[in-house]
Design a protein around this motif. Structure first.
Motif, PDB file in Angstrom:
ATOM      1  N   THR A 291       0.578  -0.843   0.147  1.00  0.00           N
ATOM      2  CA  THR A 291       0.420   0.087  -0.147  1.00  0.00           C
ATOM      3  C   THR A 291       1.055   1.422  -0.235  1.00  0.00           C
ATOM      4  OG1 THR A 291      -0.062   0.009   3.160  1.00  0.00           O
ATOM      5  CG2 THR A 291      -1.351  -1.058   0.851  1.00  0.00           C
ATOM      6  N   HIS A 294       2.100   1.611  -3.483  1.00  0.00           N
ATOM      7  CA  HIS A 294       1.615   2.075  -4.730  1.00  0.00           C
ATOM      8  C   HIS A 294       0.966   3.520  -4.559  1.00  0.00           C
ATOM      9  CE1 HIS A 294      -1.958   1.379  -7.196  1.00  0.00           C
ATOM     10  NE2 HIS A 294      -2.920   1.585  -6.170  1.00  0.00           N
ATOM     11  N   ARG A 295       1.045   4.010  -3.263  1.00  0.00           N
ATOM     12  CA  ARG A 295       0.386   5.687  -2.831  1.00  0.00           C
ATOM     13  C   ARG A 295       1.456   6.106  -3.056  1.00  0.00           C
ATOM     14  NH1 ARG A 295      -4.200   6.423  -0.517  1.00  0.00           N
ATOM     15  NH2 ARG A 295      -6.040   4.770  -1.379  1.00  0.00           N
ATOM     16  N   THR A 298       1.603   6.453  -7.279  1.00  0.00           N
ATOM     17  CA  THR A 298       0.377   6.991  -7.730  1.00  0.00           C
ATOM     18  C   THR A 298       0.188   8.640  -7.328  1.00  0.00           C
ATOM     19  OG1 THR A 298      -1.091   5.443  -7.667  1.00  0.00           O
ATOM     20  CG2 THR A 298      -2.346   7.536  -7.203  1.00  0.00           C
ATOM     21  N   ALA A 357      -1.223   3.886   3.650  1.00  0.00           N
ATOM     22  CA  ALA A 357      -1.386   4.506   2.396  1.00  0.00           C
ATOM     23  C   ALA A 357      -1.851   5.727   2.444  1.00  0.00           C
ATOM     24  CB  ALA A 357      -2.493   3.580   1.228  1.00  0.00           C
ATOM     25  N   THR A 358      -3.158   5.961   2.867  1.00  0.00           N
ATOM     26  CA  THR A 358      -3.564   6.949   3.083  1.00  0.00           C
ATOM     27  C   THR A 358      -1.955   8.324   3.377  1.00  0.00           C
ATOM     28  OG1 THR A 358      -5.607   6.023   3.640  1.00  0.00           O
ATOM     29  CG2 THR A 358      -5.800   8.493   4.267  1.00  0.00           C
ATOM     30  N   GLN A 361       0.580   8.627   0.636  1.00  0.00           N
ATOM     31  CA  GLN A 361      -0.330   9.828  -0.269  1.00  0.00           C
ATOM     32  C   GLN A 361      -0.616  11.115  -0.068  1.00  0.00           C
ATOM     33  OE1 GLN A 361      -3.931   8.129  -2.188  1.00  0.00           O
ATOM     34  NE2 GLN A 361      -4.145   9.749  -3.583  1.00  0.00           N
TER      35      GLN A 361
END
Length: 391
Positions: A291, A294-295, A298, A357-358, A361
């Motif tokens: 996670t 990935h973030r 992104t 993840a949050t 990001q």
């Protein structure tokens, strides 16, 4: 099931009861399926034993109580790890008749370690010292704390001596020495190069921590130590490259309000480097990403596109710059340290925490966007490089 177990004979489903289910717990489970805890019984698992003990000492550093870890490959094939932290507690814990030290070495526990109060716990499985003890033919522990030197010995996870109080001392430290069980592992021969690379990595990921490696077989000792942020790791991955798009590397870090997640990032583009992104969770390499990684990817693509449009380097009608173009020639290190890591995948090297993840990001969006706005020349060079490689 018939008594003979002949597969050609029919099975009576009514004969299949709960008595046929074999439940494997504790030490038996670790010895029967060691790959579930350390990845394999080959060289990877063998070296993971060392990392589990070292990561325990790293946790002591993260708690603010150790700045030195000494690792020694002994002449007889064992490994000795010493840290200058507080020393594992030797007093009685919640289990009657069992010290906290013995609980750490004999009781599997997952997630954060309840016996120590560490906010962050490293390692693949969370069982740490226990799995090392169970998979070792012999293990000895020596603790300096509470005014004395304390010792205890184990065989295959079982104590063979009582916790013994020895002479008085004013020092504080923990030393764990172990000899991997040849009945478990395909090889018990440690690679100095493999251990050195991983210990260098841990030193780079943990500011202010010095880690030494000595080989008594013999070889030249090495010492890994750095002060500063993850830029040093980028330099290690991309040494002596004259083709940096910008210098120095970008680096930033942030911890959430509850102090349950720490994010550290360093990154640099080059016109010649092949590019790589390495991610870590609690100093453990997440080879399969997860996670957090990935973030990061992104957010990185989104920010580059937003910046390029704000600077009129691409028009509103142009297609977005692709992630592949953004990441070409990029070397980046993402490290997260969190209270309750969830590792997934066949090798338990993919992070699954959604909260990681949050937060990753949010941190990347805030800090990278701010860096690009405040370094217009470097930002322009990065964007030109990316647009030049975009297809």
């Amino acid at each position: 099931m018939t008594e003979t177990g002949n597969p050609s004979q029919p099975t009576n489903v009514h004969d299949y009861t709960g008595n046929h289910i074999q439940v494997i717990e504790g030490h038996e489970a670790i010895r029967k399926r060691p790959g579930m805890y350390i990845g394999s019984t080959g060289e990877r698992g063998l070296h993971q034993l060392v990392y589990e003990v070292v990561l325990y000492a790293v946790d002591e550093h993260l708690a603010g109580h150790a700045d030195t870890i000494d690792v020694t490959i002994t002449a007889d094939g064992g490994v000795r790890v010493t840290d200058n932290g507080r020393g594992v507690p030797v007093g009685k814990g919640e289990s009657a008749g069992k010290s906290v030290l013995e609980r750490q070495l004999t009781e599997p526990s997952f997630g954060s370690r309840p016996h120590t109060g560490y906010r962050v716990s490293g390692g693949l499985s969370g069982v740490g010292l226990c799995v090392v003890n169970v998979l070792s033919s012999r293990l000895t522990v020596e603790v300096h704390r509470d005014g004395h030197r304390w010792t205890q010995e184990y065989e295959k996870g079982t104590p063979v001596t009582a916790l013994t109080r020895n002479e008085e001392t004013g020092e504080h430290s923990t030393t764990v020495a172990f000899w991997p069980d040849a009945d478990v592992f395909e090889t018990t021969l440690y690679s100095f190069a493999t251990l050195s690379e991983r210990l260098r990595e841990l030193a780079l990921l943990n500011e202010g921590l010095a880690i030494s490696l000595t080989d008594e077989r013999p070889a030249q000792p090495v010492r890994h130590h750095h002060k500063g942020d993850l830029r040093a790791y980028i330099t290690h991955l991309n040494p002596d490259l004259p083709s940096f798009v910008h210098s120095p590397a970008i680096a930033f870090a942030s911890e959430n309000q509850d102090k349950t997640i720490l994010v550290q990032v360093a990154m640099q583009w080059s016109t010649q480097a092949p590019g790589m992104i390495r991610s870590f969770a609690n100093s453990t390499r997440t080879h399969e990403g997860g996670t957090h990684e990935h973030r990061f990817r992104t957010a990185l693509t989104d920010i580059v596109n937003e910046h390029a449009r704000r600077q009129n380097l691409i028009s509103p009608d142009d297609e977005d710059i692709t992630a592949e173009a953004v990441q070409r020639g990029l070397t980046a290190v993402i490290s997260v340290k969190l209270a309750h890591p969830v590792f997934e995948g066949a090798t338990r090297t993919r992070l699954g925490n959604p909260e990681a993840a949050t937060y990753v990001q949010a941190v990347v969006r805030e800090h990278l966007a701010d860096w690009l706005d405040n370094h217009p020349d470097e930002a322009a060079a990065i964007t030109r490089h990316i647009l030049g490689t975009s297809t």
